[in-house]
Design an enzyme around this catalytic site. Sequence first.
Site, PDB file in Angstrom:
ATOM      1  N   HIS A  43       0.818  -1.227   0.000  1.00 52.80           N
ATOM      2  CA  HIS A  43       0.000   0.000   0.000  1.00 52.80           C
ATOM      3  C   HIS A  43       0.853   1.279   0.000  1.00 52.80           C
ATOM      4  CE1 HIS A  43      -0.429   0.538   4.681  1.00 52.80           C
ATOM      5  NE2 HIS A  43       0.825   0.478   4.302  1.00 52.80           N
ATOM      6  N   ASP A  44       2.136   1.137   0.338  1.00 54.34           N
ATOM      7  CA  ASP A  44       3.025   2.313   0.331  1.00 54.34           C
ATOM      8  C   ASP A  44       3.396   2.762  -1.082  1.00 54.34           C
ATOM      9  OD1 ASP A  44       3.252   2.572   3.052  1.00 54.34           O
ATOM     10  OD2 ASP A  44       5.130   1.471   3.224  1.00 54.34           O
TER      11      ASP A  44
HETATM   12  C1  LIG Z   1       4.420   0.288   7.038  1.00 52.89           C
HETATM   13  S1  LIG Z   1       5.877  -0.615   7.426  1.00 52.89           S
HETATM   14  C2  LIG Z   1       5.183  -2.231   7.662  1.00 52.89           C
HETATM   15  C3  LIG Z   1       5.938  -3.038   8.695  1.00 52.89           C
HETATM   16  C4  LIG Z   1       5.325  -4.404   9.079  1.00 52.89           C
HETATM   17  N1  LIG Z   1       5.310  -5.315   7.951  1.00 52.89           N
HETATM   18  C5  LIG Z   1       3.959  -4.227   9.686  1.00 52.89           C
HETATM   19  O1  LIG Z   1       2.945  -4.519   9.042  1.00 52.89           O
HETATM   20  O2  LIG Z   1       3.877  -3.814  10.837  1.00 52.89           O
HETATM   21  C6  LIG Z   1       6.690  -0.616   5.878  1.00 52.89           C
HETATM   22  C7  LIG Z   1       7.961  -1.434   5.757  1.00 52.89           C
HETATM   23  O3  LIG Z   1       8.546  -1.165   4.486  1.00 52.89           O
HETATM   24  C8  LIG Z   1       9.948  -1.150   4.625  1.00 52.89           C
HETATM   25  N2  LIG Z   1      10.554  -0.352   3.534  1.00 52.89           N
HETATM   26  C9  LIG Z   1      11.440  -0.811   2.613  1.00 52.89           C
HETATM   27  N3  LIG Z   1      11.829   0.149   1.794  1.00 52.89           N
HETATM   28  C10 LIG Z   1      11.193   1.268   2.179  1.00 52.89           C
HETATM   29  C11 LIG Z   1      11.236   2.618   1.738  1.00 52.89           C
HETATM   30  N4  LIG Z   1      12.003   3.005   0.717  1.00 52.89           N
HETATM   31  N5  LIG Z   1      10.456   3.500   2.370  1.00 52.89           N
HETATM   32  C12 LIG Z   1       9.679   3.131   3.404  1.00 52.89           C
HETATM   33  N6  LIG Z   1       9.594   1.863   3.878  1.00 52.89           N
HETATM   34  C13 LIG Z   1      10.366   0.956   3.281  1.00 52.89           C
HETATM   35  C14 LIG Z   1      10.173  -0.577   6.021  1.00 52.89           C
HETATM   36  O4  LIG Z   1      11.427  -0.980   6.521  1.00 52.89           O
HETATM   37  C15 LIG Z   1       9.031  -1.195   6.795  1.00 52.89           C
HETATM   38  O5  LIG Z   1       9.436  -2.444   7.308  1.00 52.89           O
END
Ligand SMILES: C[S@@+](CC[C@H](N)C(=O)[O-])C[C@H]1O[C@@H](n2cnc3c(N)ncnc32)[C@H](O)[C@@H]1O
Length: 297
Positions: free
Chosen positions: A207-208
């Site tokens: 979703h990001d």
């Molecule tokens: C919203 S967190 C979700 C963490 C976990 N899976 C949860 O559901 O609680 C997003 C994850 O994307 C990873 N990620 C990898 N590349 C990223 C980036 N460029 N920007 C932001 N998050 C990133 C972060 O390290 C983090 O673990």
Amino acid sequence: MSLAEDLDYGLFNEYINGFMVSKAMFTACELGVFDLLESEKFLTFDVIAERLGTNSQGMEQLLDICVTLKLLKVEMKREKALYQNTELATLYLTKSGPKSQYNMLLYMSKTTYSCWNHLTEAIREGKNQYMRTFGIPSDDLFEAIYRSEEELVKFMHGLHEIWSINGRDVLTAFDLSPFPLIYDLGGDFFRDPIPEADLYILARILHDWADDKCILLLTNIHQACKPGSGVLVVETLLDEDKRGPLTSQLYSMNMLVQAEGKERNPTEYRKIFTQAGFQDFQFKKTGKIYDAILARK
Ligand SMILES: C[S@@+](CC[C@H](N)C(=O)[O-])C[C@H]1O[C@@H](n2cnc3c(N)ncnc32)[C@H](O)[C@@H]1O
């Protein structure tokens, strides 16, 4: 005014004031009202104000709003109001509550609430609002989200807290016994190699990101795993027509304000997974905020 107008106005007024309700609850949490009342029950507003170092009139107003919101209960003794937590507050709003959402509320109050102040600009420009809100460039989402140790800890604890409510549902949505080696994907998966596993968990990852980045990540996973391997996606699913549920719609909007992505409906997930080479999709609505999708290579 007709009865219909009265009813419509009531709803309209609730929408207008919704942000004040959220902020009052966030503030009571932030000031430590629920934690204090968990350790000492039946306190008056002036004692609470003194212990928490606040103005007493402001505190009395805040406490009485919390009573109306059913976050606090009040008992009258010798014409004095004595406050205590409701079960809801004990469960979700105290730091040590069994299902505490304390850090998530703090994150919502300080970060999300501030970014949503620029919702208009986010919609005009189609991009997140870290620059306008915090003066942080948002071309590197990682740098923006994890911009300080304090922010990282608050966000990570906040993310973790939801699993005490929804974790079991998403992990039991499908039979995962055919997958002995499970990898919960996190860290910097766009740069680091993807390790081999039988099942990859992607919780609140896709979703990001916009579709092209999701397809890139899913293609890398597809290349790293053997036929029969799976991907378990944990996200909030939008209805096919995207007109609900409201929580999923709001979270989707939040992905515009705070990230680079959106929430998706089953057809959209099927499309990005198919483009990355996956097949055999199963969708499970849990009835809670987060749902589960299982795809196989
Ligand atoms: C919203 S967190 C979700 C963490 C976990 N899976 C949860 O559901 O609680 C997003 C994850 O994307 C990873 N990620 C990898 N590349 C990223 C980036 N460029 N920007 C932001 N998050 C990133 C972060 O390290 C983090 O673990």
